[in-house]
Motif scaffolding. Structure first.
Motif, PDB file in Angstrom:
ATOM      1  N   ILE A 162       0.849  -1.185   0.000  1.00 40.95           N
ATOM      2  CA  ILE A 162       0.000   0.000   0.000  1.00 40.95           C
ATOM      3  C   ILE A 162       0.880   1.228   0.000  1.00 40.95           C
ATOM      4  CG2 ILE A 162      -1.742   1.298   1.253  1.00 40.95           C
ATOM      5  CD1 ILE A 162      -2.769  -1.344   2.348  1.00 40.95           C
ATOM      6  N   PHE A 163       0.740   2.048  -1.034  1.00 40.11           N
ATOM      7  CA  PHE A 163       1.507   3.273  -1.163  1.00 40.11           C
ATOM      8  C   PHE A 163       0.562   4.459  -1.089  1.00 40.11           C
ATOM      9  CE2 PHE A 163       5.304   1.059  -1.890  1.00 40.11           C
ATOM     10  CZ  PHE A 163       5.013  -0.028  -2.685  1.00 40.11           C
ATOM     11  N   ASN A 164       1.109   5.632  -1.026  1.00 35.45           N
ATOM     12  CA  ASN A 164       0.325   6.851  -0.891  1.00 35.45           C
ATOM     13  C   ASN A 164      -0.853   6.900  -1.865  1.00 35.45           C
ATOM     14  OD1 ASN A 164       2.070   7.775   1.069  1.00 35.45           O
ATOM     15  ND2 ASN A 164       3.425   8.741  -0.425  1.00 35.45           N
ATOM     16  N   ASN A 165      -2.039   6.769  -1.305  1.00 35.50           N
ATOM     17  CA  ASN A 165      -3.287   6.884  -2.064  1.00 35.50           C
ATOM     18  C   ASN A 165      -3.360   6.000  -3.301  1.00 35.50           C
ATOM     19  OD1 ASN A 165      -4.328   8.783  -0.240  1.00 35.50           O
ATOM     20  ND2 ASN A 165      -3.176  10.405  -1.264  1.00 35.50           N
ATOM     21  N   GLN A 166      -2.647   4.897  -3.301  1.00 31.43           N
ATOM     22  CA  GLN A 166      -2.689   3.970  -4.432  1.00 31.43           C
ATOM     23  C   GLN A 166      -3.993   3.186  -4.408  1.00 31.43           C
ATOM     24  OE1 GLN A 166       0.367   1.002  -4.323  1.00 31.43           O
ATOM     25  NE2 GLN A 166      -0.313   0.014  -6.180  1.00 31.43           N
ATOM     26  N   LYS A 167      -4.635   3.090  -5.554  1.00 29.69           N
ATOM     27  CA  LYS A 167      -5.829   2.254  -5.661  1.00 29.69           C
ATOM     28  C   LYS A 167      -5.385   0.813  -5.819  1.00 29.69           C
ATOM     29  CE  LYS A 167      -9.242   5.348  -7.510  1.00 29.69           C
ATOM     30  NZ  LYS A 167     -10.330   5.481  -8.454  1.00 29.69           N
ATOM     31  N   LEU A 168      -5.887  -0.044  -4.945  1.00 25.98           N
ATOM     32  CA  LEU A 168      -5.524  -1.453  -5.001  1.00 25.98           C
ATOM     33  C   LEU A 168      -6.659  -2.276  -5.596  1.00 25.98           C
ATOM     34  CD1 LEU A 168      -3.860  -1.937  -1.503  1.00 25.98           C
ATOM     35  CD2 LEU A 168      -2.754  -1.441  -3.686  1.00 25.98           C
ATOM     36  N   LYS A 169      -6.256  -3.309  -6.309  1.00 20.48           N
ATOM     37  CA  LYS A 169      -7.192  -4.293  -6.839  1.00 20.48           C
ATOM     38  C   LYS A 169      -7.144  -5.471  -5.868  1.00 20.48           C
ATOM     39  CE  LYS A 169      -6.203  -5.214 -11.000  1.00 20.48           C
ATOM     40  NZ  LYS A 169      -5.783  -5.776 -12.275  1.00 20.48           N
ATOM     41  N   LEU A 170      -8.240  -5.693  -5.143  1.00 23.60           N
ATOM     42  CA  LEU A 170      -8.281  -6.702  -4.095  1.00 23.60           C
ATOM     43  C   LEU A 170      -9.186  -7.864  -4.496  1.00 23.60           C
ATOM     44  CD1 LEU A 170      -8.824  -4.209  -1.145  1.00 23.60           C
ATOM     45  CD2 LEU A 170      -6.643  -5.155  -1.944  1.00 23.60           C
ATOM     46  N   ALA A 171      -8.672  -9.078  -4.393  1.00 27.22           N
ATOM     47  CA  ALA A 171      -9.484 -10.278  -4.612  1.00 27.22           C
ATOM     48  C   ALA A 171      -9.970 -10.740  -3.252  1.00 27.22           C
ATOM     49  CB  ALA A 171      -8.651 -11.365  -5.279  1.00 27.22           C
ATOM     50  N   ILE A 172     -11.218 -11.166  -3.163  1.00 28.83           N
ATOM     51  CA  ILE A 172     -11.792 -11.576  -1.885  1.00 28.83           C
ATOM     52  C   ILE A 172     -12.486 -12.920  -2.028  1.00 28.83           C
ATOM     53  CG2 ILE A 172     -13.933 -10.267  -2.268  1.00 28.83           C
ATOM     54  CD1 ILE A 172     -13.884  -9.636   0.780  1.00 28.83           C
ATOM     55  N   LYS A 223     -21.072  -4.780   3.358  1.00 26.95           N
ATOM     56  CA  LYS A 223     -20.280  -3.746   4.033  1.00 26.95           C
ATOM     57  C   LYS A 223     -18.849  -3.646   3.507  1.00 26.95           C
ATOM     58  CE  LYS A 223     -18.952  -6.778   7.839  1.00 26.95           C
ATOM     59  NZ  LYS A 223     -19.182  -7.081   9.249  1.00 26.95           N
ATOM     60  N   TYR A 224     -18.333  -4.692   2.882  1.00 25.32           N
ATOM     61  CA  TYR A 224     -16.961  -4.644   2.377  1.00 25.32           C
ATOM     62  C   TYR A 224     -16.810  -3.654   1.220  1.00 25.32           C
ATOM     63  CZ  TYR A 224     -15.715  -8.695   5.218  1.00 25.32           C
ATOM     64  OH  TYR A 224     -15.463  -9.543   6.263  1.00 25.32           O
ATOM     65  N   TYR A 225     -17.826  -3.555   0.366  1.00 21.25           N
ATOM     66  CA  TYR A 225     -17.735  -2.652  -0.789  1.00 21.25           C
ATOM     67  C   TYR A 225     -17.510  -1.198  -0.370  1.00 21.25           C
ATOM     68  CZ  TYR A 225     -18.858  -6.347  -4.089  1.00 21.25           C
ATOM     69  OH  TYR A 225     -18.820  -7.494  -4.852  1.00 21.25           O
ATOM     70  N   PRO A 226     -18.380  -0.613   0.472  1.00 23.49           N
ATOM     71  CA  PRO A 226     -18.147   0.787   0.844  1.00 23.49           C
ATOM     72  C   PRO A 226     -16.888   0.977   1.691  1.00 23.49           C
ATOM     73  CG  PRO A 226     -20.054  -0.072   2.033  1.00 23.49           C
ATOM     74  CD  PRO A 226     -19.637  -1.111   1.028  1.00 23.49           C
ATOM     75  N   PHE A 227     -16.549  -0.018   2.504  1.00 24.76           N
ATOM     76  CA  PHE A 227     -15.353   0.118   3.330  1.00 24.76           C
ATOM     77  C   PHE A 227     -14.107   0.257   2.467  1.00 24.76           C
ATOM     78  CE2 PHE A 227     -11.614  -1.703   5.369  1.00 24.76           C
ATOM     79  CZ  PHE A 227     -11.507  -0.874   6.473  1.00 24.76           C
ATOM     80  N   PHE A 228     -13.883  -0.686   1.566  1.00 24.53           N
ATOM     81  CA  PHE A 228     -12.682  -0.636   0.738  1.00 24.53           C
ATOM     82  C   PHE A 228     -12.745   0.499  -0.284  1.00 24.53           C
ATOM     83  CE2 PHE A 228     -12.308  -4.993   2.399  1.00 24.53           C
ATOM     84  CZ  PHE A 228     -11.031  -4.910   2.918  1.00 24.53           C
ATOM     85  N   LYS A 229     -13.945   0.811  -0.761  1.00 23.98           N
ATOM     86  CA  LYS A 229     -14.109   1.920  -1.704  1.00 23.98           C
ATOM     87  C   LYS A 229     -13.742   3.250  -1.038  1.00 23.98           C
ATOM     88  CE  LYS A 229     -15.333   3.151  -5.824  1.00 23.98           C
ATOM     89  NZ  LYS A 229     -14.472   2.782  -6.934  1.00 23.98           N
ATOM     90  N   SER A 230     -14.004   3.380   0.274  1.00 26.16           N
ATOM     91  CA  SER A 230     -13.676   4.623   0.978  1.00 26.16           C
ATOM     92  C   SER A 230     -12.171   4.882   0.987  1.00 26.16           C
ATOM     93  CB  SER A 230     -14.227   4.596   2.406  1.00 26.16           C
ATOM     94  OG  SER A 230     -13.496   3.703   3.224  1.00 26.16           O
ATOM     95  N   TYR A 231     -11.383   3.845   0.765  1.00 32.81           N
ATOM     96  CA  TYR A 231      -9.925   3.981   0.658  1.00 32.81           C
ATOM     97  C   TYR A 231      -9.464   3.970  -0.800  1.00 32.81           C
ATOM     98  CZ  TYR A 231      -9.886   3.269   5.661  1.00 32.81           C
ATOM     99  OH  TYR A 231     -10.103   3.412   7.017  1.00 32.81           O
TER     100      TYR A 231
END
Length: 116
Positions: free
Chosen positions: A2-12, A30-38
């Motif tokens: 995780i770097f400064n404001n980097q958008k990550l592609k997360l597999a779940i 709840k996972y969608y809005p949580f990770f989207k907020s970052y």
């Protein structure tokens, strides 16, 4: 990873639930809005159709989340999660284990966590 404001592609990994009518494979809303907020995007790892190896090769995620939270945990589901974990470790992809996902990781590494 995780770097400064980097958008990550997360597999779940999916959550498994069974009731008197059906068996469900899903993700907690709840996972969608949580990770989207970052600024991150999550992608549900398919339980059937593609092998975890094929899916990870295609998606090339920045991290894999073992979400757990299932009410239904069969040997078939355990094998699926172990395959995902093995492929994740081969690629040296960072892992986040949440709730029951931690138990999958603990089991794989012969951990000493005990349910109390």
């Amino acid at each position: 990873m995780i770097f400064n404001n980097q958008k990550l592609k997360l597999a779940i990994t999916p959550r498994f639930f069974e009731n008197s009518v059906e068996q469900l494979i899903a993700i907690e809303k709840k996972y969608y809005p949580f990770f989207k907020s970052y600024g991150h995007n999550i992608h549900l790892i398919p339980y059937m159709g593609l092998k975890p190896r094929e899916y990870l090769d295609d998606l090339m995620p920045d991290a894999v989340i073992f979400a757990g939270g299932y009410r239904l945990h069969t040997d078939e589901i355990k094998k699926f999660e172990i395959k995902v974990l093995e492929e994740t470790l081969k690629r040296k992809i960072p892992i986040l284990a949440i709730c029951c996902g931690m138990w999958t990781i603990n089991y794989y590494f012969n951990g000493t966590l005990k349910f109390d």
